[in-house]
Motif scaffolding. Sequence first.
Motif, short mmCIF file in Angstrom:
data_model
loop_
_atom_site.label_atom_id
_atom_site.label_comp_id
_atom_site.label_asym_id
_atom_site.label_seq_id
_atom_site.Cartn_x
_atom_site.Cartn_y
_atom_site.Cartn_z
N LEU A 140 0.83 -1.21 0.00
CA LEU A 140 0.00 0.00 0.00
C LEU A 140 0.86 1.25 0.00
O LEU A 140 0.56 2.22 -0.70
N ARG A 141 1.93 1.21 0.79
CA ARG A 141 2.83 2.38 0.83
C ARG A 141 3.48 2.59 -0.53
O ARG A 141 3.60 3.73 -1.02
N ILE A 142 3.94 1.52 -1.15
CA ILE A 142 4.57 1.62 -2.46
C ILE A 142 3.59 2.16 -3.50
O ILE A 142 3.95 2.97 -4.36
N ALA A 143 2.34 1.71 -3.40
CA ALA A 143 1.32 2.13 -4.36
C ALA A 143 0.83 3.54 -4.09
O ALA A 143 0.11 4.12 -4.93
N GLY A 144 1.18 4.09 -2.94
CA GLY A 144 0.70 5.42 -2.58
C GLY A 144 -0.78 5.43 -2.23
O GLY A 144 -1.45 6.46 -2.34
N ALA A 145 -1.28 4.28 -1.78
CA ALA A 145 -2.70 4.14 -1.45
C ALA A 145 -2.89 4.41 0.04
O ALA A 145 -2.49 3.61 0.88
N THR A 146 -3.52 5.52 0.37
CA THR A 146 -3.71 5.90 1.76
C THR A 146 -5.01 5.35 2.35
O THR A 146 -5.19 5.34 3.57
N ASN A 147 -5.92 4.91 1.49
CA ASN A 147 -7.20 4.34 1.94
C ASN A 147 -7.21 2.85 1.62
O ASN A 147 -7.52 2.45 0.50
N ALA A 148 -6.87 2.03 2.61
CA ALA A 148 -6.78 0.59 2.38
C ALA A 148 -8.10 0.00 1.90
O ALA A 148 -8.12 -0.91 1.07
N ALA A 149 -9.20 0.52 2.40
CA ALA A 149 -10.51 -0.02 2.05
C ALA A 149 -10.87 0.23 0.59
O ALA A 149 -11.81 -0.39 0.07
N ALA A 150 -10.13 1.10 -0.08
CA ALA A 150 -10.37 1.38 -1.49
C ALA A 150 -9.54 0.48 -2.40
O ALA A 150 -9.52 0.66 -3.61
#
Length: 233
Positions: A159-169
Motif C-alpha cells: 500500500l505504501r509503495i502504491a501510494g494508497a492511503t485508503n486501504a478499504a479502497a
Amino acid sequence: MIAGGTVPAAVLLDVDGTLVFTLKLGVATSNEVLRAAGHAAIGLAQYNEGTKYPTQARLAWHIGVLQDSPEAVAMAKQYDAVEMSLISQETCPTFPGVCELLHKLHARNIPLVAVSNATTANTRHKLEVHHIDHLVTAVLGSDTVTATKPQPDGILQALRIAGATNAAACWMVGDSPCDGQAAHAAGVRAVAVAWGQHTRDTLAPHFDAWVEDASALERLLLPGNESIKLNEP
C-alpha cells in the motif's frame, strides 16, 4: 452483490495459483529437493496443505523440523534454485484472461503490486517469462517483507509503495486463505479466484468476494460491473 462502481486505489496480487499455474511445478520441485535430502516424496494433498506456509516453513513442515533449522534453510535455498531453473511459459502458464486483465488495469493507471510468499526473484521471474513484469509497480517476496502472509506486513508495504492511503479502497486478489487473512488484517478487501488450489468453502471465511474467471474479476475491479459474494448460492 458487490458493486464495482469506483476504480480501486490499488490492486495487490498473489502470483502462484492466482496469476500463474504452478501446482505441478511446485510438487515436482518439492519432491526433487526432498529426495535429494533423503526424505520421502509428498503427494498433491500434502503439498496443497503446506502452501499456507512460505517455502522454507513448508519444507520444514513436510519433514517435521523447525523452520529455522539448518536443514530447512538449505532445502529452501535448493528449492529456489531448482524452481528458478525450471520456470518457463510451459511449466507455469498464466490462467486464461489474466494477462489481458493486467494490461487493462495498468492502462487505467491502477497501481499493481505483487505480494508473494515465494522469494522476490522467484516471483519476478514468473512474471518476466510472460512479459508482464513491467505492469507491476513492485514485487514483494518473502525476503523483502518483515513477515509473510497471513501477516499483513507485505500488504501494508504494498500500500505504501502504491501510494494508497485508503486501504478499504484497494483489493487483494488471491487463491489461498492466507491472502484473505493478510488483506483483512491490513484493512484491504479481498477477492478469491476459483481457479486456485483451494475450495470455495475453505476460502469463504477469509474473502469478501469470489470470481469464477478473469471476466468476472474484470467486472469487479473495473467500474460499473459486479461480482458474486462468497455467501451467495
